[in-house]
Design an enzyme around this catalytic site. Structure first.
Site: not given
Ligand code: NAD
Length: 350
Positions: A32, A131-133, A156, A160, A186, A255, A287, A289
């Site tokens: 959280l 992620t694709d990043e 970031y 990852k 997403n 964008n 931003r 880079g």
């Molecule tokens: P988000 O930031 O909305 O959610 C991350 C969640 O992880 C939060 O609820 C946070 O409280 C929790 N969290 C953070 N540190 C923590 C810890 N140490 N222990 C337990 N919980 C922890 O992120 P998201 O957009 O839902 O992304 C989820 C995953 O998907 C990530 O790993 C991200 O790299 C990956 N991802 C995201 C996208 C995107 O477009 N959002 C795309 C590809 C991959």
């Protein structure tokens, strides 16, 4: 019971809601942070088949205890610090959670896996959501495949990428049955309003400036969050152990195009003219880079597992704009952080 970490975040929450709807038993874990919100998973939290633990993925002892207590059959790791801009301001929490936290989670998973009976071991999976990043930036053509070279550009993406390498190493070194998914950008309901799409929707609706980095011609491959979650479920069920699956919607947009589409949609929902919102666009310093283009070659998951996205960007963005305009209470709670002060204890089980 499946352990889902980062379950109060954007994608973890969507996955938890989907799995709960399918009747699956869930052990939801989240630290959280500012990005985690229990209101996003209210429905699964009300079910007797769901437990929630307020826990850091880096707390190996608590994770191991949860795995044992609930007899978990697998782990899907969504927990992460996820915002590129924040990683530029301060990379430390990204190293702490995305790198060290993932390694400690892997350690707990391995200890637990080694205690399991052979039958349960065969079924156990550790699925790491990435992620694709991690692949860096593309030129005008081409797309990232599972064999593309890692070339992360932001703190970031670097964190990852490091986590992906550790997950892979835990398979090759210790035999932990892992899977990795690398997904494109997403969008959808319940995304924290610091990210491009919700930020633009909410600013437009409030008549506030729409800040666009640089020329706004950075290209992203957008995927609706529910299509991502369906892909993760398929990989969990049928993905080959040790393999990587790239997931992408094949919807490349700049964008600026995304912001224009949002303005049109907000106008439609508000009986206004798109021009009233388009004039709010302000180009701001890019931003540092900033990656120019991402695109995903998702042939592997399409051919091997039969996955295809259900949502087009136009249907998905329409639904997403409506959701944000109709869910002020969620937006206000998330922005104020009020949910973190609300009856957490009633959800805690660990
Ligand atoms: P988000 O930031 O909305 O959610 C991350 C969640 O992880 C939060 O609820 C946070 O409280 C929790 N969290 C953070 N540190 C923590 C810890 N140490 N222990 C337990 N919980 C922890 O992120 P998201 O957009 O839902 O992304 C989820 C995953 O998907 C990530 O790993 C991200 O790299 C990956 N991802 C995201 C996208 C995107 O477009 N959002 C795309 C590809 C991959």
């Amino acid at each position: 019971m499946l352990m889902v970490t980062g379950a109060a975040g954007f994608i973890g929450g969507a996955f938890a809601r989907m799995e709960a709807d399918m009747g699956r038993r869930l052990c939801l874990v989240d630290k959280l942070t500012y990005a985690g919100n229990l209101q996003s998973i209210e429905k699964p939290l009300r079910l007797a088949t769901t437990v929630f633990a307020h826990c850091d993925i880096g707390d190996q002892a608590q994770i191991l205890q949860l795995l044992r207590t609930h007899g978990c059959t697998g782990i899907v790791n969504f927990a992460a610090e996820s915002h590129v801009d924040r990683s530029i301001d301060c990379p430390d929490p990204f190293v702490d959670t995305n790198v060290s936290g993932t390694v400690r989670l892997l350690g707990a998973a391995l200890s637990y896996y080694r205690e399991l009976e052979p039958n349960t071991q065969n079924a156990f999976r550790f699925l790491h959501v990435s992620t694709d990043e991690v692949y860096g930036s593309l030129g005008a053509s081409g797309a990232f495949s599972e064999t593309s070279q890692y070339a992360p550009n932001s703190p970031y993406a670097a964190s990852k990428a490091a986590s992906d390498h550790f997950v892979r190493a835990y398979h090759h070194t210790y035999g932990l049955p892992v899977l990795i998914t690398n997904c494109s950008n997403n969008y959808g309901p319940y995304q924290f309003p610091e990210k491009l799409i919700p930020l633009m929707i909410l600013n437009a609706a409030a008549g506030k400036p729409l800040p666009v980095y640089g020329d706004g011609k950075q290209i992203r491959d957008w995927l609706h969050v529910t299509d991502h979650c369906r892909a993760i479920r398929l990989v969990l069920d049928r993905g080959r152990i040790g393999e990587v699956y790239n997931i992408g919607g094949g919807t490349e947009l700049t964008n600026l195009e995304v912001v224009h589409l949002i303005c049109q949609q907000v106008a439609e929902c508000s009986n206004a003219r798109a021009a009233d919102y388009l004039r709010l666009i302000q180009h701001v310093t890019d931003r540092p880079g900033h990656d120019r283009r991402y695109a995903i070659d998702s042939q592997k998951i399409r051919m091997e597992l039969g996955w295809t996205p259900d949502q087009t960007f136009s249907s998905g963005i329409c639904e997403t704009v409506r959701w944000y305009l109709e869910n002020n209470a969620w937006v206000d709670a998330v922005r104020s952080g009020a949910y973190r002060r609300l009856g957490l204890a009633s959800f805690a089980v660990s």
